[in-house]
Scaffold this motif. Sequence first.
Motif, PDB file in Angstrom:
ATOM      1  N   TYR A 254       0.884  -1.350  -0.036  1.00  0.00           N
ATOM      2  CA  TYR A 254      -0.026   0.025  -0.008  1.00  0.00           C
ATOM      3  C   TYR A 254       0.771   1.255   0.144  1.00  0.00           C
ATOM      4  N   VAL A 255       2.137   1.185   0.736  1.00  0.00           N
ATOM      5  CA  VAL A 255       2.907   2.258   0.742  1.00  0.00           C
ATOM      6  C   VAL A 255       3.490   2.690  -0.835  1.00  0.00           C
ATOM      7  N   PHE A 256       3.612   1.624  -1.219  1.00  0.00           N
ATOM      8  CA  PHE A 256       4.215   1.707  -2.842  1.00  0.00           C
ATOM      9  C   PHE A 256       3.185   2.180  -3.803  1.00  0.00           C
ATOM     10  N   TYR A 257       1.929   1.862  -3.360  1.00  0.00           N
ATOM     11  CA  TYR A 257       0.906   2.485  -4.161  1.00  0.00           C
ATOM     12  C   TYR A 257       0.409   3.887  -3.892  1.00  0.00           C
ATOM     13  N   GLN A 258       0.853   4.260  -2.527  1.00  0.00           N
ATOM     14  CA  GLN A 258       0.610   5.665  -2.142  1.00  0.00           C
ATOM     15  C   GLN A 258       1.596   6.718  -2.993  1.00  0.00           C
ATOM     16  N   ARG A 259       2.842   5.714  -3.360  1.00  0.00           N
ATOM     17  CA  ARG A 259       4.002   6.844  -3.933  1.00  0.00           C
ATOM     18  C   ARG A 259       3.695   6.758  -5.123  1.00  0.00           C
ATOM     19  N   GLY A 260       2.789   5.921  -6.032  1.00  0.00           N
ATOM     20  CA  GLY A 260       2.524   5.896  -7.372  1.00  0.00           C
ATOM     21  C   GLY A 260       3.392   5.315  -8.207  1.00  0.00           C
ATOM     22  N   ILE A 261       4.077   4.480  -7.494  1.00  0.00           N
ATOM     23  CA  ILE A 261       5.243   3.696  -8.161  1.00  0.00           C
ATOM     24  C   ILE A 261       4.796   2.672  -9.304  1.00  0.00           C
ATOM     25  N   ALA A 262       5.280   2.937 -10.473  1.00  0.00           N
ATOM     26  CA  ALA A 262       4.762   2.133 -11.731  1.00  0.00           C
ATOM     27  C   ALA A 262       3.509   2.529 -12.093  1.00  0.00           C
ATOM     28  N   GLN A 263       2.701   3.634 -11.734  1.00  0.00           N
ATOM     29  CA  GLN A 263       1.337   3.792 -11.920  1.00  0.00           C
ATOM     30  C   GLN A 263       0.987   3.620 -13.570  1.00  0.00           C
ATOM     31  N   SER A 264       1.791   4.484 -14.231  1.00  0.00           N
ATOM     32  CA  SER A 264       1.318   4.624 -15.675  1.00  0.00           C
ATOM     33  C   SER A 264       1.601   3.252 -16.335  1.00  0.00           C
ATOM     34  N   ALA A 265       2.423   2.411 -15.947  1.00  0.00           N
ATOM     35  CA  ALA A 265       2.360   1.037 -16.574  1.00  0.00           C
ATOM     36  C   ALA A 265       1.641   0.086 -16.201  1.00  0.00           C
ATOM     37  N   LEU A 266       1.412   0.312 -14.677  1.00  0.00           N
ATOM     38  CA  LEU A 266       0.268  -0.830 -14.193  1.00  0.00           C
ATOM     39  C   LEU A 266      -1.201  -0.304 -14.467  1.00  0.00           C
ATOM     40  N   SER A 267      -1.455   0.637 -15.021  1.00  0.00           N
ATOM     41  CA  SER A 267      -3.008   1.042 -15.255  1.00  0.00           C
ATOM     42  C   SER A 267      -3.185   0.674 -16.662  1.00  0.00           C
ATOM     43  N   LEU A 268      -2.097   0.040 -17.398  1.00  0.00           N
ATOM     44  CA  LEU A 268      -2.504  -0.623 -18.881  1.00  0.00           C
ATOM     45  C   LEU A 268      -3.198  -1.590 -18.844  1.00  0.00           C
ATOM     46  N   ASN A 269      -4.135  -1.959 -19.784  1.00  0.00           N
ATOM     47  CA  ASN A 269      -4.933  -3.045 -19.804  1.00  0.00           C
ATOM     48  C   ASN A 269      -4.214  -4.269 -20.091  1.00  0.00           C
ATOM     49  N   ARG A 270      -2.800  -4.247 -20.975  1.00  0.00           N
ATOM     50  CA  ARG A 270      -2.243  -5.220 -21.238  1.00  0.00           C
ATOM     51  C   ARG A 270      -1.460  -5.623 -20.121  1.00  0.00           C
ATOM     52  N   ILE A 271      -0.946  -4.777 -19.082  1.00  0.00           N
ATOM     53  CA  ILE A 271      -0.432  -5.181 -17.924  1.00  0.00           C
ATOM     54  C   ILE A 271      -1.095  -6.095 -17.209  1.00  0.00           C
ATOM     55  N   ALA A 272      -2.527  -5.698 -17.020  1.00  0.00           N
ATOM     56  CA  ALA A 272      -3.600  -6.413 -16.132  1.00  0.00           C
ATOM     57  C   ALA A 272      -3.684  -7.780 -16.811  1.00  0.00           C
ATOM     58  N   LEU A 273      -3.597  -7.863 -18.124  1.00  0.00           N
ATOM     59  CA  LEU A 273      -4.025  -9.271 -18.866  1.00  0.00           C
ATOM     60  C   LEU A 273      -2.472  -9.977 -18.773  1.00  0.00           C
ATOM     61  N   ILE A 274      -1.712  -9.455 -18.724  1.00  0.00           N
ATOM     62  CA  ILE A 274      -0.450 -10.505 -18.557  1.00  0.00           C
ATOM     63  C   ILE A 274      -0.165 -10.840 -17.191  1.00  0.00           C
ATOM     64  N   THR A 275      -0.534  -9.840 -15.993  1.00  0.00           N
ATOM     65  CA  THR A 275      -0.592 -10.464 -14.850  1.00  0.00           C
ATOM     66  C   THR A 275      -1.568 -11.572 -14.553  1.00  0.00           C
ATOM     67  N   LEU A 276      -2.949 -11.397 -15.109  1.00  0.00           N
ATOM     68  CA  LEU A 276      -3.754 -12.603 -15.124  1.00  0.00           C
ATOM     69  C   LEU A 276      -3.305 -13.935 -15.728  1.00  0.00           C
ATOM     70  N   VAL A 277      -2.507 -13.699 -16.873  1.00  0.00           N
ATOM     71  CA  VAL A 277      -2.130 -14.963 -17.516  1.00  0.00           C
ATOM     72  C   VAL A 277      -0.810 -15.780 -16.814  1.00  0.00           C
ATOM     73  N   ALA A 278      -0.176 -14.793 -16.233  1.00  0.00           N
ATOM     74  CA  ALA A 278       1.018 -15.250 -15.242  1.00  0.00           C
ATOM     75  C   ALA A 278       0.338 -15.943 -13.928  1.00  0.00           C
ATOM     76  N   VAL A 279      -0.660 -15.412 -13.463  1.00  0.00           N
ATOM     77  CA  VAL A 279      -1.109 -15.968 -12.288  1.00  0.00           C
ATOM     78  C   VAL A 279      -1.708 -17.491 -12.658  1.00  0.00           C
ATOM     79  N   ILE A 280      -2.503 -17.425 -13.929  1.00  0.00           N
ATOM     80  CA  ILE A 280      -2.946 -18.744 -14.495  1.00  0.00           C
ATOM     81  C   ILE A 280      -2.006 -19.771 -14.375  1.00  0.00           C
ATOM     82  N   ALA A 281      -0.866 -19.448 -15.022  1.00  0.00           N
ATOM     83  CA  ALA A 281       0.209 -20.152 -15.442  1.00  0.00           C
ATOM     84  C   ALA A 281       1.071 -20.969 -14.284  1.00  0.00           C
ATOM     85  N   VAL A 282       1.167 -19.976 -13.278  1.00  0.00           N
ATOM     86  CA  VAL A 282       1.709 -20.604 -12.107  1.00  0.00           C
ATOM     87  C   VAL A 282       0.680 -21.666 -11.525  1.00  0.00           C
ATOM     88  N   LEU A 283      -0.520 -21.350 -11.610  1.00  0.00           N
ATOM     89  CA  LEU A 283      -1.307 -22.374 -11.144  1.00  0.00           C
ATOM     90  C   LEU A 283      -1.423 -23.820 -12.042  1.00  0.00           C
TER      91      LEU A 283
END
Length: 395
Positions: A254-283
């Motif tokens: 949450y502290v890193f969120y407050q500081r807005g670290i990597a906000q511009s990148a993490l707000s992208l749809n493709r980053i959300a999609l890549i993260t979801l795919v990575a979670v599914i891959a680990v499982l």
Amino acid sequence: MRSIIHQGRIISMATVSQFSVEAPSDAASVQSYFSTLTALRAVAAIWVMLFHIDVIVYYRELGTLLPKEFSGLLTQGYLWVDFFFILSGFVLMHVYGARFEQRLSRQTISSYLKARFFRIYPLHLFTLVLLAIFAGVVGALLPQVMDASWVNYFDEQAFLSNVLMLNAVGVHDTLSWNIVAWSIGAEWWVYIAAIMLFFTVNLKHPLRTLLVAMVNFVALALLMYSSDKQNLDITFDRGLLRCLFEFSIGACLYVFYQRGIAQSALSLNRIALITLVAVIAVLHWRLNDLLIIPLFCLLILTAVYNRSHFYHLLMTPALQYLGKISYSIYMMHGVCFMLYWFLLPELAIAFEIQQLSIPLLMLYTASFLTLTLISAALSFRFIEVPGRVLFRARP
């Protein structure tokens, strides 16, 4: 029958818990609320429920929802408890962090603990009463279902430990009663420990916060590799530590969120999609459990940063409602677990069924989901909500 008891333990009964990370019912609720995280709670709660639905048919030798040799999407479902622990630390740091940093008073601590207690305990106690009634009635009417797992699940000596939320500190050597509630017990004691954590982790000291996060991740790794199974399926014995380390990581996040670290990148749809795919891959490929921790952190950040397609998906009414009642879904599916665990084999014997066919598996899954969702909606309305009102009514 497949071995369901090994060295006094029920195999593969790690459960997720659903945690109280929604908007609090006290004065802290005036702060902003992460609606998108509500939807992720729904996803996690349902995933855990599917994990347990599969556990029942597999260990009762009636089939499997998803072939285990094909995928770990269900068998690794216990990892969603780690998502909840991280999410809990993130949200509670958002709600209470500044308050504790500004004033660590007896009144502030008392208000915080009362809010957390009345958020989780009424439903926890209600499910224990339901299971006590179930054990008494079914044990009297159907004594043939009282196998070795019955002795472990309905251990009378463990009932008080569950009432006192001491079900994740190694008091007993197996899960018992509402087996999903071990995580609720772990959360309660971590809530108390978090008072100093909120004071320690704050925006003014990002390097210290980063160090705290790294130390907790290393501690989590040591905990995992010291376990017999060397994974994060750690519940009744040292589940408290698992919760503490991951809750702390969430608070740091949450502290890193407050500081807005990597906000511009993490707000992208493709980053959300890549993260979801990575979670599914680990499982799916059953990769190292520790990999899921940073991925869950990214998933939380993408959910709170995104304001595009991913945001609109998470804000759909169905996901929002399921997230709203997700704590009830989590707790009530633990009650349904016992119902199906002991009665499904009896039905199979009565109808001379050796393996559940695909249509029967679908019927079984649909009935479990339906019963859980209906009971969750009712318990939310008549147990959870009155519990919060009780807190508000207290001086």
